[in-house]
Write a protein that holds these residues in place. Structure first.
Motif, short mmCIF file in Angstrom:
data_model
loop_
_atom_site.label_atom_id
_atom_site.label_comp_id
_atom_site.label_asym_id
_atom_site.label_seq_id
_atom_site.Cartn_x
_atom_site.Cartn_y
_atom_site.Cartn_z
N UNK A 35 0.00 8.10 -10.24
CA UNK A 35 -0.22 6.83 -10.94
C UNK A 35 -1.56 6.23 -10.51
N UNK A 36 -2.43 5.91 -11.48
CA UNK A 36 -3.75 5.37 -11.12
C UNK A 36 -3.66 3.99 -10.48
N UNK A 37 -4.60 3.74 -9.56
CA UNK A 37 -4.74 2.43 -8.91
C UNK A 37 -6.05 1.83 -9.41
N UNK B 224 0.84 -1.20 0.00
CA UNK B 224 0.00 0.00 0.00
C UNK B 224 0.87 1.25 0.00
N UNK B 225 1.93 1.25 0.78
CA UNK B 225 2.85 2.40 0.80
C UNK B 225 3.45 2.61 -0.58
N UNK B 226 3.83 1.51 -1.25
CA UNK B 226 4.37 1.63 -2.61
C UNK B 226 3.35 2.21 -3.58
N UNK B 227 2.09 1.84 -3.41
CA UNK B 227 1.04 2.38 -4.28
C UNK B 227 0.93 3.89 -4.14
N UNK B 228 1.10 4.39 -2.91
CA UNK B 228 0.93 5.81 -2.66
C UNK B 228 2.22 6.62 -2.85
N UNK B 229 3.35 5.95 -3.15
CA UNK B 229 4.59 6.67 -3.39
C UNK B 229 4.50 7.52 -4.65
N UNK C 39 -12.56 0.09 -12.45
CA UNK C 39 -12.23 1.49 -12.71
C UNK C 39 -10.88 1.80 -12.12
N UNK C 40 -10.60 3.09 -12.02
CA UNK C 40 -9.34 3.49 -11.41
C UNK C 40 -9.54 4.76 -10.60
N UNK C 41 -8.73 4.87 -9.57
CA UNK C 41 -8.68 6.09 -8.78
C UNK C 41 -7.24 6.57 -8.78
N UNK C 42 -7.07 7.87 -8.66
CA UNK C 42 -5.73 8.45 -8.63
C UNK C 42 -5.50 8.96 -7.21
N UNK C 43 -4.54 8.37 -6.48
CA UNK C 43 -4.33 8.73 -5.08
C UNK C 43 -4.11 10.22 -4.86
N UNK C 44 -3.43 10.88 -5.78
CA UNK C 44 -3.15 12.31 -5.63
C UNK C 44 -4.41 13.15 -5.54
#
Length: 165
Positions: free
Chosen positions: A129-131, A120-125, A155-160
């Protein structure tokens, strides 16, 4: 005695007419005219993030393509972010989506992502980048004996978009 019998007869007639009116309003749910509502995960808000428990608010957008309002009785859901199960459960919140309308349906969830923390931390680094997300479940519609609408969306969400600056 005649008065009591007459009152019972009138009460029975009123109840039967009421039941017929209620069922006739639901007839399009059981006929071929019913179109399945569309549901989409639109937002994931972090409410609290502790080491062993995280609280989120999932916001779903429900679109009703039908000519009549659509009562929602609840949602059975299973949400995955990439390959991680974010949340699974059942919400019993009630709401009504107007004919040809859209409503937001919020579901509070609690989860424990501890064993997936590194991932999860890597996803938010990289917040730009869409998840990918996958939503599966059932939307419970109708009043008493409604129908269950199967849901399977991606679908996708963008953490930013969710991280305050």
């Amino acid at each position: 005695m005649r008065f009591l019998a007459q009152t019972i007869r009138i009460s029975t007639t009123v109840l039967l007419l009421g039941a017929l009116v209620a069922v006739s309003g639901c007839s399009t749910w059981f006929s071929g005219n019913f179109k399945d509502p569309r549901i989409q995960l639109t937002k994931v808000d972090v409410i609290k993030a502790r080491l062993l428990e995280q609280e989120f608010m999932l916001t779903f957008r429900i679109e009703n393509p039908n000519d009549h309002s659509l009562p929602i009785r609840g949602l059975v859901y299973d949400v995955h972010l990439n390959d991680i199960q974010l949340a699974a459960g059942e919400s019993s919140g009630w709401m009504t989506v107007p004919a040809h309308g859209t409503e937001l349906y919020e579901v509070p969830v609690r989860t424990n992502l501890w064993r997936h923390m590194k991932y999860v931390v890597r996803l938010f680094e990289k917040p730009d980048r869409p998840i990918q997300y996958r939503l599966q479940g059932e939307l419970k519609t109708g009043l008493m004996r409604g129908r269950r609408v199967h849901i399977a969306t991606n679908g996708e969400i963008i953490p930013g978009d969710f991280i305050p600056e």
